[in-house]
Design a protein around this motif. Structure first.
Motif, short mmCIF file in Angstrom:
data_model
loop_
_atom_site.label_atom_id
_atom_site.label_comp_id
_atom_site.label_asym_id
_atom_site.label_seq_id
_atom_site.Cartn_x
_atom_site.Cartn_y
_atom_site.Cartn_z
N GLY A 382 10.03 -0.21 35.18
CA GLY A 382 10.27 -0.43 36.60
C GLY A 382 8.99 -0.79 37.33
O GLY A 382 8.86 -0.52 38.54
N PHE A 383 8.05 -1.41 36.63
CA PHE A 383 6.75 -1.76 37.21
C PHE A 383 6.91 -2.78 38.33
O PHE A 383 7.57 -3.80 38.17
N VAL A 384 6.30 -2.49 39.50
CA VAL A 384 6.35 -3.39 40.65
C VAL A 384 5.00 -4.06 40.88
O VAL A 384 4.91 -5.24 41.16
N PRO A 387 -0.04 -0.68 44.90
CA PRO A 387 -1.29 0.06 44.68
C PRO A 387 -1.15 1.38 43.92
O PRO A 387 -1.99 1.70 43.09
N VAL A 388 -0.09 2.15 44.21
CA VAL A 388 0.03 3.45 43.53
C VAL A 388 0.18 3.27 42.02
O VAL A 388 -0.32 4.08 41.24
N GLU A 389 0.85 2.20 41.60
CA GLU A 389 1.01 1.94 40.18
C GLU A 389 -0.29 1.42 39.56
O GLU A 389 -0.67 1.82 38.46
N ILE A 390 -0.94 0.51 40.27
CA ILE A 390 -2.19 -0.06 39.75
C ILE A 390 -3.23 1.03 39.56
O ILE A 390 -3.94 1.06 38.54
N LYS A 391 -3.32 1.94 40.53
CA LYS A 391 -4.28 3.03 40.42
C LYS A 391 -3.99 3.91 39.20
O LYS A 391 -4.90 4.28 38.46
N ALA A 392 -2.72 4.22 39.00
CA ALA A 392 -2.34 5.05 37.85
C ALA A 392 -2.61 4.32 36.55
O ALA A 392 -3.11 4.90 35.57
N ALA A 393 -2.30 3.01 36.52
CA ALA A 393 -2.54 2.22 35.32
C ALA A 393 -4.02 2.13 35.01
O ALA A 393 -4.43 2.27 33.85
N MET A 394 -4.85 1.94 36.03
CA MET A 394 -6.29 1.83 35.82
C MET A 394 -6.87 3.16 35.33
O MET A 394 -7.79 3.17 34.51
N GLN A 435 10.92 -9.87 40.87
CA GLN A 435 10.65 -9.57 39.47
C GLN A 435 9.59 -10.50 38.90
O GLN A 435 8.74 -10.07 38.12
N GLN A 436 9.64 -11.75 39.28
CA GLN A 436 8.62 -12.70 38.83
C GLN A 436 7.25 -12.28 39.33
O GLN A 436 6.25 -12.38 38.61
N LEU A 437 7.19 -11.83 40.58
CA LEU A 437 5.92 -11.38 41.14
C LEU A 437 5.43 -10.13 40.42
O LEU A 437 4.23 -9.97 40.18
N SER A 438 6.36 -9.26 40.05
CA SER A 438 5.98 -8.06 39.31
C SER A 438 5.37 -8.43 37.95
O SER A 438 4.41 -7.79 37.50
N ARG A 439 5.94 -9.45 37.32
CA ARG A 439 5.38 -9.92 36.04
C ARG A 439 3.97 -10.47 36.23
O ARG A 439 3.10 -10.28 35.37
N GLU A 440 3.75 -11.14 37.35
CA GLU A 440 2.42 -11.68 37.62
C GLU A 440 1.42 -10.55 37.81
O GLU A 440 0.29 -10.60 37.32
N HIS A 441 1.82 -9.49 38.52
CA HIS A 441 0.96 -8.32 38.68
C HIS A 441 0.65 -7.71 37.32
O HIS A 441 -0.47 -7.24 37.07
#
Length: 458
Positions: A382-384, A387-394, A435-441
């Motif tokens: 469910g990746f969007v 910022p909250v996801e990017i921070k956790a991923a990093m 969803q396409q934008l989420s894939r780009e992220h």
């Protein structure tokens, strides 16, 4: 191009009009052919009766009777709850009942391995006779799911009580797996199956309004997999099962006690009970410390106080899965404290369910580093890409020093209607674009990976 089904394969191989020497399947013994047919759907198996006189009745001995709702087109049922919608449901229900009755009447086999009833049924259906049929056939795996459709969403209710008159059949001793969903299961019935099914290994009860106090115990109990979910009146569960391997509970906060579970290695808790686990971790630590897999559902907005910054060490835990139900306003980093408590963690999965607007997501403060030397696989479902996801991923990328693979599934999972980052309701075309934008992220996140770490975007 339409892919051939298993039934098509059988029909082709048994067609003598082209080359009789190629018909190898018909040379097999009946028992083997029935085993093959049992791997098909009931409809596919029945179609083979036209092949020849020998094949005419073979399908009537199949050992898997799967009457699943997926065999029907339910699109009409999911429409508005109008008179027409109700009429469509009545017609489909009548056809379903006739289908089941016809197959059971035709069945000639002495035993069945699996029997599944999955459909919206009413008290006018003779479900008792279907259960009796399965019992008399020494059924091994039995599933009864009386899901109810209302309008656009599936609502759970129970009108059918598992018949106590069916208890006492010696044939129940063959039962190895039992799933009862949207069925009233009394404590008498629940205890009967535990006490009188010596080979029962899987037991699942979902959406039952009659259970209040459950005690899972017994000297001859062979139970390995147990699930109790969404039982509104449930107050307590006591478990003493030496062979229990996996346990799932989804529901309200109740009294739960584990007395003798030496083999328990996998546990899944849903909301709100998972909150009780989080804030009373030490109380449950005795059996939590033995787990290899832990799955929890959490919601940041539920924690008025800070999420616990430290947990007792879970030396045996290898797989951790977190389902986060979030509005996107709070950081995911506090949940990383669970990972810090698992020094030998091999895989971590974060599944996010987003809702409302993401435009007010505040920037997050950094968290202290904690090397995870054994963490090899990380998955975001469910990746969007907010910022909250990017921070956790990093955090995971920087601290998982031995990370081999990061899997990103960008399929959006949201509570209620899907919204974009500005809070507007998404149309179908917008949803695809999101969803396409989420894939780009996800691809951009891949540029931050260490050499040797593989990025997989589903």
């Amino acid at each position: 191009m339409v892919q051939p089904t298993a039934a098509t394969f059988v029909l082709h191989e048994c067609d003598n009009s082209h080359n009789p020497s190629e018909d190898r399947i018909s040379e097999l013994h009946d028992e083997i052919l029935v085993t093959i047919l049992s791997r098909l759907t009931i409809e596919e198996a029945a179609r083979t009766s036209v092949l020849s006189h020998r094949w005419e009745h073979l399908w009537t001995s199949i050992t898997v009777l799967n009457f699943d709702v997926s065999n029907f087109d339910v699109s009409g049922i999911l429409s508005e709850n109008t008179w027409l919608g109700k009429r469509v449901l009545e017609i489909k229900r009548s056809r379903y009942v006739c289908w089941v009755n016809q197959v059971l009447k035709s069945h000639l086999g002495p035993t069945i391995e699996e029997f599944r009833i999955v459909f919206d049924l009413t008290d006018g259906c003779d479900i008792d006779s279907w259960i009796k049929f399965a019992i008399e056939k020494n059924v091994q795996r039995l599933e009864l799911d009386l899901l109810v459709f209302h309008g656009r969403r599936c609502q759970m209710q129970q009108w059918y009580t598992f018949p106590t008159q069916c208890l006492g059949f010696a044939s129940f001793k063959s039962l190895t797996a039992l799933q009862l969903k949207n069925v009233k299961v009394t404590e008498e019935v629940f205890n009967y199956f535990l006490s009188n099914c010596p080979f029962l290994e899987q037991f699942c009860v979902i959406h039952s309004s009659d259970l209040v106090n459950i005690k899972v115990a017994g000297p001859s109990l062979k139970l390995k997999y147990l699930e109790i979910s969404h039982c509104a009146r449930l107050e307590s569960i006591e478990i003493s099962a030496k062979d229990l391997v996996s346990f799932k509970y989804d529901g309200k906060k109740i009294r739960m006690e584990f007395k003798n579970v030496p083999c328990l290695v996998e546990v899944l808790f849903g909301l709100p009970f998972s909150d009780l686990i989080i804030h009373n971790f030490s109380e449950f630590y005795g059996w939590l410390s033995h787990l290899k897999t832990l799955k929890l559902a959490l919601a940041p907005e539920r924690y008025q106080k800070e999420f616990p910054p430290k947990f007792p060490v879970l030396q045996n835990l290898k797989h951790l899965e977190l389902k986060i139900y979030s509005c996107g306003r709070k950081s995911l980093l506090p949940f990383m404290s669970l990972i810090k408590a698992c020094p030998f963690l091999y895989s971590f999965t974060l599944e996010a369910f987003w809702s409302l607007d993401f435009s007010i997501v505040r920037e997050l403060e950094a968290t202290e580093k904690c090397p995870h030397k054994c963490l090899k696989v990380v998955e975001f479902v469910g990746f969007v890409g907010i910022p909250v996801e990017i921070k956790a991923a990093m955090y995971l990328i920087e601290n998982a020093v031995s990370l081999e693979k990061i899997i990103i599934n960008p399929s959006l999972r949201m509570k209620g209607k899907p919204f974009d980052f500005e809070g507007r309701e998404l149309l179908a075309t917008d949803f695809v674009w999101r969803q396409q934008l989420s894939r780009e992220h996800a691809r951009q996140l891949g540029t931050k990976l260490h050499p040797g770490t593989k990025l997989v975007i589903l």
